[in-house]
Write an enzyme that holds these catalytic residues in place. Structure first.
Site, PDB file in Angstrom:
ATOM      1  N   HIS A 246       0.851  -1.194   0.000  1.00 23.25           N
ATOM      2  CA  HIS A 246       0.000   0.000   0.000  1.00 23.25           C
ATOM      3  C   HIS A 246       0.883   1.238   0.000  1.00 23.25           C
ATOM      4  O   HIS A 246       1.978   1.212   0.566  1.00 23.25           O
ATOM      5  CB  HIS A 246      -0.912   0.016   1.233  1.00 23.25           C
ATOM      6  CG  HIS A 246      -2.068   0.951   1.091  1.00 23.25           C
ATOM      7  ND1 HIS A 246      -1.981   2.285   1.403  1.00 23.25           N
ATOM      8  CD2 HIS A 246      -3.316   0.749   0.622  1.00 23.25           C
ATOM      9  CE1 HIS A 246      -3.134   2.862   1.144  1.00 23.25           C
ATOM     10  NE2 HIS A 246      -3.965   1.954   0.666  1.00 23.25           N
ATOM     11  N   GLU A 299      -7.862  -5.080  -0.556  1.00 20.69           N
ATOM     12  CA  GLU A 299      -8.363  -5.877  -1.682  1.00 20.69           C
ATOM     13  C   GLU A 299      -8.287  -7.374  -1.435  1.00 20.69           C
ATOM     14  O   GLU A 299      -8.989  -8.150  -2.064  1.00 20.69           O
ATOM     15  CB  GLU A 299      -7.602  -5.531  -2.970  1.00 20.69           C
ATOM     16  CG  GLU A 299      -7.495  -4.064  -3.289  1.00 20.69           C
ATOM     17  CD  GLU A 299      -8.830  -3.427  -3.630  1.00 20.69           C
ATOM     18  OE1 GLU A 299      -9.878  -3.989  -3.258  1.00 20.69           O
ATOM     19  OE2 GLU A 299      -8.822  -2.356  -4.243  1.00 20.69           O
TER      20      GLU A 299
END
Ligand code: COA
Length: 367
Positions: A246, A299
């Site tokens: 991320h 996700e």
């Protein structure tokens, strides 16, 4: 002005916001004053959507999303070939572009939020050779989306899981799509244009396009024991592990835990596999990149959850948009109230006319 180009704008503060805050070092996400773990338990998507819009500066009570879904359904005959697009995000972008901008941001926001599940469910039914179903305004937003997609009333467990997912991903600081919506709003353009642009930004696999590929990865691995060799081969081929890493988080994304818990009641056969793959991927990435923590992002368990509630992987990114569109809308409203035209600078590195470069061009000419 510094003379260094910051391609990814990491750490650049572009707005004051009351909508959400991401603490990447501690793995904390606060949305409208609540930790995401608490917000996920504090009522469904429609309430959370109203709260983010209020935080952005809108004056709103009940959003009336049931009515908005019905309004969107009436628009379907006028959206041309939008539903023929092979990609759900292309279909969504094209369909949303048909919404009329009224000049009233809140009314436009509600129309747009109501339209997403109607459009995506209709797209999914047409591509599987079925007739699209009209909305039931009496149902909750999540339950109606599942019903319009699958044709059957969803279980309460599935509707709650999707609702939890939508609350969890409703806003996330200055994500790429949120920034896109704010840039468009900052020019004085309308909210519909801003959310259409944001859909385009969300489509990319580095942002919202990852959950479909995460499910492909889980299918390809099949068994936790096969995870390590499969992941190593993926990295050797120069590919990234989807659902890992991320821009902001340096620890596990807090939303991963919320979604992992929300999947549990659905008894997904993929949950144990996903846990095994996450452990293997974390270990391999730790060894590969000891200085750059790369943990599971939102996700990873999004893929497992959306699959378990009965959605097709081709719908995943657009299902993310169904929630984040509330966040984008709140940011558009906030940008108008508190922001300025967003217009950064670029560093020219091209050729100069024969007369020569201006003095100090090497030190960074800007436009
Ligand atoms: N798998 C393997 N390596 C990864 C990785 C992943 N998922 N994510 C980052 N890296 C590596 C990069 O290759 C880079 O290595 P290098 O320094 O040798 O070039 C390093 O870690 C830093 O990556 P960088 O691209 O600078 O990070 P970023 O902040 O720009 O990227 C993401 C953030 C999300 C784009 C990135 O982690 C990614 O592509 N993840 C996979 C896609 C995904 O899950 N997207 C959904 C995000 S919510």
């Amino acid at each position: 002005m510094t003379n260094t180009t910051n391609n990814g704008l990491e750490g650049v503060m572009v707005a004051d916001t009351a909508i959400s805050e991401v603490d990447g070092d501690r793995g904390r996400l606060v949305i409208v004053g609540q930790d995401v773990e608490d917000l996920a338990l504090a009522g469904g998507f429609e309430r959370a959507a109203a709260r983010v819009l209020i935080a952005g500066g809108a004056q709103v009570g009940d959003l009336g999303l049931g009515r908005a879904r019905v309004g969107a359904w009436e628009m379907i005959p006028r959206i041309g070939d939008a539903l023929d697009r092979a990609d759900a995000m292309d279909a969504l972008r094209t369909a949303l572009a048909h919404l009329r901008s009224t000049g009233d941001d809140l009314a436009d926001a509600i129309a747009a939020i109501g339209a997403v599940p109607v459009v995506i469910a209709a797209w999914q039914r047409l591509r599987s050779g079925q007739r699209p179903l009209d909305p039931d305004p009496a149902l909750g937003h999540a339950a109606d989306y599942l019903r319009m997609t699958t044709g059957a009333a969803p279980s309460l467990t599935a509707a709650i899981a999707l609702d939890t997912y939508w609350v969890t991903v409703i806003d996330h600081g200055m994500s790429a799509s949120t920034f896109t919506s704010r840039v468009i709003a900052s020019t004085g353009s309308d909210l519909i244009s801003a959310v259409v642009g944001a859909v385009g930004a969300l489509k990319g696999p580095l942002h919202g396009g990852a959950p479909g590929p995460v499910l492909d990865m889980l299918d390809a691995i099949g068994n936790p024991e096969r995870a390590e060799p499969w992941l190593l081969a993926e990295l050797a081929a120069g590919r990234r592990i989807m659902g890992m890493g991320h821009r902001v988080y340096r620890v596990r994304d807090p939303r991963a835990a919320v979604l992992e818990a929300a999947v549990r009641p659905l008894a997904s056969r993929r949950l144990e596999l996903a846990r095994g793959v996450e452990v293997a991927a974390s270990k391999i990435l730790r060894e590969r990149k000891p200085d750059r923590p790369l943990a599971a992002n939102v996700e990873f368990y999004t893929a497992v959850l959306l699959d378990a509630v009965g959605l097709a992987r081709e719908q995943f990114a657009a299902t993310f948009a169904a929630s984040r569109i509330a966040g984008w809308s709140a940011h558009v409203i906030e940008q108008r109230r508190t922001g300025r035209l967003i217009r950064p600078a670029s560093h020219y590195v091209g050729a100069w006319p024969a007369a020569g470069a201006p003095e100090h061009a090497d030190a960074g000419s800007r436009s």
